[in-house]
Motif scaffolding. Structure first.
Motif, PDB file in Angstrom:
ATOM      1  N   ILE A  39       0.840  -1.214   0.000  1.00 54.78           N
ATOM      2  CA  ILE A  39       0.000   0.000   0.000  1.00 54.78           C
ATOM      3  C   ILE A  39       0.865   1.250   0.000  1.00 54.78           C
ATOM      4  O   ILE A  39       1.732   1.431   0.867  1.00 54.78           O
ATOM      5  CB  ILE A  39      -0.886   0.018   1.263  1.00 54.78           C
ATOM      6  CG1 ILE A  39      -1.798  -1.216   1.295  1.00 54.78           C
ATOM      7  CG2 ILE A  39      -1.700   1.308   1.330  1.00 54.78           C
ATOM      8  CD1 ILE A  39      -2.516  -1.416   2.633  1.00 54.78           C
ATOM      9  N   SER A  46      -4.036  10.067   5.320  1.00 48.48           N
ATOM     10  CA  SER A  46      -4.211   8.615   5.459  1.00 48.48           C
ATOM     11  C   SER A  46      -4.047   8.203   6.911  1.00 48.48           C
ATOM     12  O   SER A  46      -3.129   8.650   7.577  1.00 48.48           O
ATOM     13  CB  SER A  46      -3.162   7.886   4.626  1.00 48.48           C
ATOM     14  OG  SER A  46      -3.475   8.024   3.280  1.00 48.48           O
ATOM     15  N   GLU A  79      -6.753   9.325  -2.405  1.00 46.24           N
ATOM     16  CA  GLU A  79      -7.901   9.808  -1.621  1.00 46.24           C
ATOM     17  C   GLU A  79      -8.116   8.847  -0.466  1.00 46.24           C
ATOM     18  O   GLU A  79      -8.272   7.640  -0.682  1.00 46.24           O
ATOM     19  CB  GLU A  79      -9.166   9.852  -2.482  1.00 46.24           C
ATOM     20  CG  GLU A  79     -10.394  10.311  -1.690  1.00 46.24           C
ATOM     21  CD  GLU A  79     -11.679  10.348  -2.533  1.00 46.24           C
ATOM     22  OE1 GLU A  79     -12.459  11.297  -2.363  1.00 46.24           O
ATOM     23  OE2 GLU A  79     -11.900   9.421  -3.337  1.00 46.24           O
ATOM     24  N   THR A  81      -9.946   6.671   2.190  1.00 47.22           N
ATOM     25  CA  THR A  81     -11.287   6.091   2.292  1.00 47.22           C
ATOM     26  C   THR A  81     -11.604   5.753   3.747  1.00 47.22           C
ATOM     27  O   THR A  81     -12.519   4.992   4.041  1.00 47.22           O
ATOM     28  CB  THR A  81     -11.387   4.813   1.431  1.00 47.22           C
ATOM     29  OG1 THR A  81     -10.258   4.000   1.686  1.00 47.22           O
ATOM     30  CG2 THR A  81     -11.454   5.160  -0.036  1.00 47.22           C
ATOM     31  N   PHE A 210     -15.462  -1.678   5.468  1.00 49.44           N
ATOM     32  CA  PHE A 210     -16.206  -0.738   4.622  1.00 49.44           C
ATOM     33  C   PHE A 210     -17.710  -0.965   4.789  1.00 49.44           C
ATOM     34  O   PHE A 210     -18.312  -1.770   4.091  1.00 49.44           O
ATOM     35  CB  PHE A 210     -15.813  -0.908   3.156  1.00 49.44           C
ATOM     36  CG  PHE A 210     -14.490  -0.287   2.806  1.00 49.44           C
ATOM     37  CD1 PHE A 210     -14.424   0.999   2.269  1.00 49.44           C
ATOM     38  CD2 PHE A 210     -13.305  -0.973   3.024  1.00 49.44           C
ATOM     39  CE1 PHE A 210     -13.207   1.582   1.954  1.00 49.44           C
ATOM     40  CE2 PHE A 210     -12.084  -0.396   2.707  1.00 49.44           C
ATOM     41  CZ  PHE A 210     -12.032   0.873   2.174  1.00 49.44           C
ATOM     42  N   HIS A 278       0.359  -3.146   4.436  1.00 54.50           N
ATOM     43  CA  HIS A 278       1.338  -2.080   4.645  1.00 54.50           C
ATOM     44  C   HIS A 278       2.740  -2.649   4.848  1.00 54.50           C
ATOM     45  O   HIS A 278       3.707  -2.113   4.338  1.00 54.50           O
ATOM     46  CB  HIS A 278       0.973  -1.247   5.882  1.00 54.50           C
ATOM     47  CG  HIS A 278      -0.357  -0.581   5.799  1.00 54.50           C
ATOM     48  ND1 HIS A 278      -1.520  -1.190   6.217  1.00 54.50           N
ATOM     49  CD2 HIS A 278      -0.721   0.633   5.314  1.00 54.50           C
ATOM     50  CE1 HIS A 278      -2.541  -0.366   6.013  1.00 54.50           C
ATOM     51  NE2 HIS A 278      -2.081   0.744   5.465  1.00 54.50           N
TER      52      HIS A 278
HETATM   53  N1  HH2 Z   1      -8.793  -0.621   2.122  1.00 52.22           N
HETATM   54  C1  HH2 Z   1      -8.452   0.693   2.075  1.00 52.22           C
HETATM   55  C2  HH2 Z   1      -8.239   1.325   0.854  1.00 52.22           C
HETATM   56  N2  HH2 Z   1      -8.338   0.642  -0.300  1.00 52.22           N
HETATM   57  N3  HH2 Z   1      -8.760  -1.403  -1.466  1.00 52.22           N
HETATM   58  C3  HH2 Z   1      -9.101  -2.701  -1.439  1.00 52.22           C
HETATM   59  N4  HH2 Z   1      -9.205  -3.398  -2.584  1.00 52.22           N
HETATM   60  N5  HH2 Z   1      -9.351  -3.357  -0.252  1.00 52.22           N
HETATM   61  C4  HH2 Z   1      -9.268  -2.713   0.946  1.00 52.22           C
HETATM   62  O1  HH2 Z   1      -9.530  -3.357   1.982  1.00 52.22           O
HETATM   63  C5  HH2 Z   1      -8.911  -1.325   0.962  1.00 52.22           C
HETATM   64  C6  HH2 Z   1      -8.670  -0.680  -0.286  1.00 52.22           C
HETATM   65  C7  HH2 Z   1      -8.303   1.459   3.371  1.00 52.22           C
HETATM   66  O2  HH2 Z   1      -7.055   1.209   3.955  1.00 52.22           O
HETATM   67  P1  HH2 Z   1      -5.720   2.156   3.812  1.00 52.22           P
HETATM   68  O3  HH2 Z   1      -5.253   2.227   2.416  1.00 52.22           O
HETATM   69  O4  HH2 Z   1      -4.717   1.673   4.737  1.00 52.22           O
HETATM   70  O5  HH2 Z   1      -6.147   3.576   4.334  1.00 52.22           O
HETATM   71  P2  HH2 Z   1      -6.705   4.880   3.587  1.00 52.22           P
HETATM   72  O6  HH2 Z   1      -8.179   4.719   3.528  1.00 52.22           O
HETATM   73  O7  HH2 Z   1      -6.291   5.988   4.479  1.00 52.22           O
HETATM   74  O8  HH2 Z   1      -6.118   4.985   2.233  1.00 52.22           O
END
Ligand code: HH2
Length: 298
Positions: A39, A46, A79, A81, A210, A278
């Motif tokens: 990631i 974030s 962005e 999420t 989510f 991560h």
């Molecule tokens: N989780 C996050 C973001 N993108 N994409 C997929 N396919 N699956 C996931 O579980 C997923 C995702 C949220 O985690 P993170 O990237 O650590 O945080 P942020 O929302 O701050 O980008």
């Protein structure tokens, strides 16, 4: 003594069903070896890295580090999420991810995915050299996303989310979370194939955290071996997520590292072949160990 179907003195080789994931750069054979998606968040807010990688050089440095640790895919997002996160414009999101993708593409031939719900951002990212669109809305947020992915022939991650990031954790409700997520995957698969996406380009993700409460996340983790549509791979993003804190009282993100490795091992045992994490090194080693044990006698 050799039975009709047997081999002398030994067990039959169990046949491993073929499982591929097609992207324009490479077709991954996921029958035996799981892949790690590292990631790379290039957002100032974030939850996991607090914007440390928002500048180009530090983003590249972090990507190089994950690649050295064994990442097969780098997932770049502009962005957040995170529950309650405010949306950003497509222009702002593109400005964050485009230079990172272009620079990484110049120096690395591995797979790059763009974590976005916006077709405009995905188009720019694919132009900069990304191979995969990772859309946490399951290609529902932007009506142009499915057509874009079909035309580009890119790999696609279809994630399940109930609601939208700003409000998804307020009161998520399901009849049966496992049945609902499975039904969602089947509906998405049919719709996206009808939109022209190659079924072999699709992979599915239950979207841990989510629009899910703790019990929903746990039910999905227990059901990982029966969630994916037939023949399609599952991707799991459980890394450092807050359900770990809910279960183990590990509020500090650094303390969620080992529980993440444990969840990855459990998921691999249940046939999950794509892991979005991560901390790449520990997960890579855990997967290598599991696969060494599983395949040694084959
Ligand atoms: N989780 C996050 C973001 N993108 N994409 C997929 N396919 N699956 C996931 O579980 C997923 C995702 C949220 O985690 P993170 O990237 O650590 O945080 P942020 O929302 O701050 O980008």
């Amino acid at each position: 003594m050799m039975g009709k179907l047997g081999r002398p003195g030994g067990a039959r080789k169990p046949s491993v069903p073929a499982m591929i994931w097609k992207t324009p750069r490479a077709t991954l054979d996921l029958s035996r070896h799981a892949r790690v998606m590292g990631i790379l968040n290039v957002t100032p807010d974030s939850f996991s890295d607090g914007g440390r990688h928002s500048r180009l050089e530090s983003a590249l440095e972090h990507a190089r580090c994950m690649i050295a640790e064994g990442a097969d895919i780098i997932d770049i997002g502009g962005e957040s999420t995170r529950p309650g996160a405010q949306p950003v414009t497509a222009e702002e999101e593109t400005a964050r991810v485009f230079p990172v993708i272009r620079a990484l593409r110049d120096e690395w031939n591995g797979l790059i995915s763009i974590d976005t719900m916006k077709a405009g951002v995905a188009l720019a990212a694919l132009g900069a050299g990304a191979d995969i669109v990772n859309d946490v809305s399951g290609l529902r947020a932007d009506p142009h996303m499915a057509g874009l992915c079909a035309t580009a022939g890119c790999g696609v991650v279809v994630m399940h989310m109930l609601g939208e990031p700003r409000t998804m954790q307020l009161a998520p409700h399901y009849g049966d979370v496992v049945a609902d997520v499975r039904a969602f995957f089947h509906e998405r698969m049919e719709t996206l194939i009808a939109a022209g996406i190659d079924p072999d380009a699709l992979c599915f993700d239950p979207g841990i955290g989510f629009g899910k409460k703790l019990d929903h996340n746990l039910a999905l983790l227990r059901a990982l071996d029966c969630l994916a549509p037939r023949g399609r791979p599952l991707l799991l993003g459980a890394s450092r997520k807050s359900f770990i804190a809910s279960l183990l009282e590990k509020g500090d993100l650094a303390l969620r590292h080992w529980p993440t490795v444990a969840i990855t091992a459990l998921a691999r045992e249940k046939g999950v072949m794509l892991h979005r994490v991560h901390d790449v090194r520990a997960v890579r080693e855990a997967l290598r160990m599991i696969e060494a044990v599983a395949h040694r006698s084959l």
